[in-house]
Write a protein that holds these residues in place. Structure first.
Motif, PDB file in Angstrom:
ATOM      1  N   PHE A  51      99.109  -7.684  73.168  1.00  0.00           N
ATOM      2  CA  PHE A  51      98.080  -8.098  74.115  1.00  0.00           C
ATOM      3  C   PHE A  51      97.987  -7.001  75.156  1.00  0.00           C
ATOM      4  CE2 PHE A  51      99.775 -11.779  72.075  1.00  0.00           C
ATOM      5  CZ  PHE A  51      98.635 -12.457  71.696  1.00  0.00           C
ATOM      6  N   LEU A  52      96.816  -6.371  75.215  1.00  0.00           N
ATOM      7  CA  LEU A  52      96.619  -5.222  76.097  1.00  0.00           C
ATOM      8  C   LEU A  52      95.554  -5.542  77.135  1.00  0.00           C
ATOM      9  CD1 LEU A  52      96.635  -2.424  73.366  1.00  0.00           C
ATOM     10  CD2 LEU A  52      98.556  -3.219  74.771  1.00  0.00           C
ATOM     11  N   PRO A  53      95.970  -5.944  78.332  1.00  0.00           N
ATOM     12  CA  PRO A  53      94.991  -6.195  79.391  1.00  0.00           C
ATOM     13  C   PRO A  53      94.323  -4.884  79.797  1.00  0.00           C
ATOM     14  CG  PRO A  53      97.130  -7.163  79.921  1.00  0.00           C
ATOM     15  CD  PRO A  53      97.328  -6.261  78.753  1.00  0.00           C
ATOM     16  N   ARG A  54      93.008  -4.850  79.746  1.00  0.00           N
ATOM     17  CA  ARG A  54      92.278  -3.625  80.082  1.00  0.00           C
ATOM     18  C   ARG A  54      92.436  -3.230  81.535  1.00  0.00           C
ATOM     19  NH1 ARG A  54      87.226  -5.679  76.776  1.00  0.00           N
ATOM     20  NH2 ARG A  54      87.857  -4.930  74.727  1.00  0.00           N
ATOM     21  N   ASP A  55      92.730  -4.194  82.394  1.00  0.00           N
ATOM     22  CA  ASP A  55      92.821  -3.908  83.823  1.00  0.00           C
ATOM     23  C   ASP A  55      94.255  -3.694  84.298  1.00  0.00           C
ATOM     24  OD1 ASP A  55      93.247  -6.573  83.206  1.00  0.00           O
ATOM     25  OD2 ASP A  55      92.151  -7.362  84.930  1.00  0.00           O
ATOM     26  N   LEU A  56      95.202  -3.561  83.373  1.00  0.00           N
ATOM     27  CA  LEU A  56      96.598  -3.297  83.733  1.00  0.00           C
ATOM     28  C   LEU A  56      97.090  -2.064  82.986  1.00  0.00           C
ATOM     29  CD1 LEU A  56      98.294  -6.833  83.576  1.00  0.00           C
ATOM     30  CD2 LEU A  56      97.327  -5.675  85.555  1.00  0.00           C
ATOM     31  N   PRO A  57      98.067  -1.352  83.559  1.00  0.00           N
ATOM     32  CA  PRO A  57      98.630  -0.192  82.864  1.00  0.00           C
ATOM     33  C   PRO A  57      99.708  -0.576  81.852  1.00  0.00           C
ATOM     34  CG  PRO A  57      99.612  -0.384  85.039  1.00  0.00           C
ATOM     35  CD  PRO A  57      98.560  -1.463  84.937  1.00  0.00           C
ATOM     36  N   CYS A  83      96.243  -7.079  67.407  1.00  0.00           N
ATOM     37  CA  CYS A  83      96.120  -6.680  68.816  1.00  0.00           C
ATOM     38  C   CYS A  83      94.871  -7.298  69.428  1.00  0.00           C
ATOM     39  CB  CYS A  83      96.046  -5.160  68.907  1.00  0.00           C
ATOM     40  SG  CYS A  83      95.892  -4.539  70.587  1.00  0.00           S
ATOM     41  N   MET A  84      95.016  -7.761  70.662  1.00  0.00           N
ATOM     42  CA  MET A  84      93.899  -8.323  71.403  1.00  0.00           C
ATOM     43  C   MET A  84      93.805  -7.580  72.731  1.00  0.00           C
ATOM     44  SD  MET A  84      93.212 -12.291  72.504  1.00  0.00           S
ATOM     45  CE  MET A  84      93.188 -12.852  70.823  1.00  0.00           C
ATOM     46  N   GLU A  85      92.596  -7.107  73.052  1.00  0.00           N
ATOM     47  CA  GLU A  85      92.363  -6.403  74.306  1.00  0.00           C
ATOM     48  C   GLU A  85      91.266  -7.097  75.095  1.00  0.00           C
ATOM     49  OE1 GLU A  85      92.202  -2.012  74.231  1.00  0.00           O
ATOM     50  OE2 GLU A  85      92.407  -2.259  72.052  1.00  0.00           O
ATOM     51  N   GLY A  86      91.496  -7.205  76.391  1.00  0.00           N
ATOM     52  CA  GLY A  86      90.530  -7.801  77.310  1.00  0.00           C
ATOM     53  C   GLY A  86      91.151  -7.816  78.694  1.00  0.00           C
TER      54      GLY A  86
END
Length: 172
Positions: A51-57, A83-86
């Motif tokens: 899970f890759l938050p777009r607004d976090l590093p 993988c999920m990005e958002g």
């Protein structure tokens, strides 16, 4: 829905071990509060979900078979099967089942890659669990539980604004 830079920028300097310690405690509490969370994954329980938050590093890797969550700098993210990005708020709203995953996927606010079947199995498992993060976090807060629950719900409502499930138009 994007988190302010004042919240996200410090994450570049906080050691991963410190963030991971907090995230693992919350994860363990959610698993304890929702013991059947990963039961519906069946053949996909051994998969690794990123899970890759777009607004976090940072990003998160969930391994349901163990069960374990780990935190990584995005540039050092380990391999995953799905993988999920958002944005973080969107990912948390999906975790709680508060927004329509199909609508945010087709609006391109959410990107899913890798094993789509595994991600769909995870989505179905989450839909059945009725996770409520403010209540789950309150359960970890002892005498501060009412304050944490109330603050968490207010933050969630403000951050989600007009994207709650009942307010999002269906794509079909």
């Amino acid at each position: 829905m994007t988190l302010p830079l004042a919240i996200t920028a410090p994450l570049n300097f906080i050691p991963i071990a410190a963030m991971e310690s907090v995230v693992r405690r919350v994860f363990a509490h959610v698993i304890e509060s929702h013991p059947g969370l990963f039961d519906r994954l069946a053949d996909h329980v051994d998969k690794r979900y990123a899970f890759l938050p777009r607004d976090l590093p940072i990003g998160f890797l969930v391994e349901p078979a163990i069960p374990r969550i780990s935190v990584h700098r995005k540039e050092h993210a380990p391999p995953s099967d799905a993988c999920m990005e958002g944005e973080l708020v969107l990912l948390l709203a999906l975790l709680e089942g508060r927004i329509d995953g199909d609508a945010v996927f087709f609006s391109r606010d959410l990107t899913v890659s890798g094993d789509m079947e595994a991600m769909l199995a995870l989505r179905n498992a989450l839909d059945d669990c009725e996770i409520d993060l403010p209540s789950d976090l309150a359960g970890m807060s002892g005498p501060f539980a009412p304050l944490v629950r109330r603050a968490g719900k207010q933050i969630r409502e403000r951050m989600l604004g007009g994207v709650l499930k009942e307010e999002v138009p269906q794509w079909n």
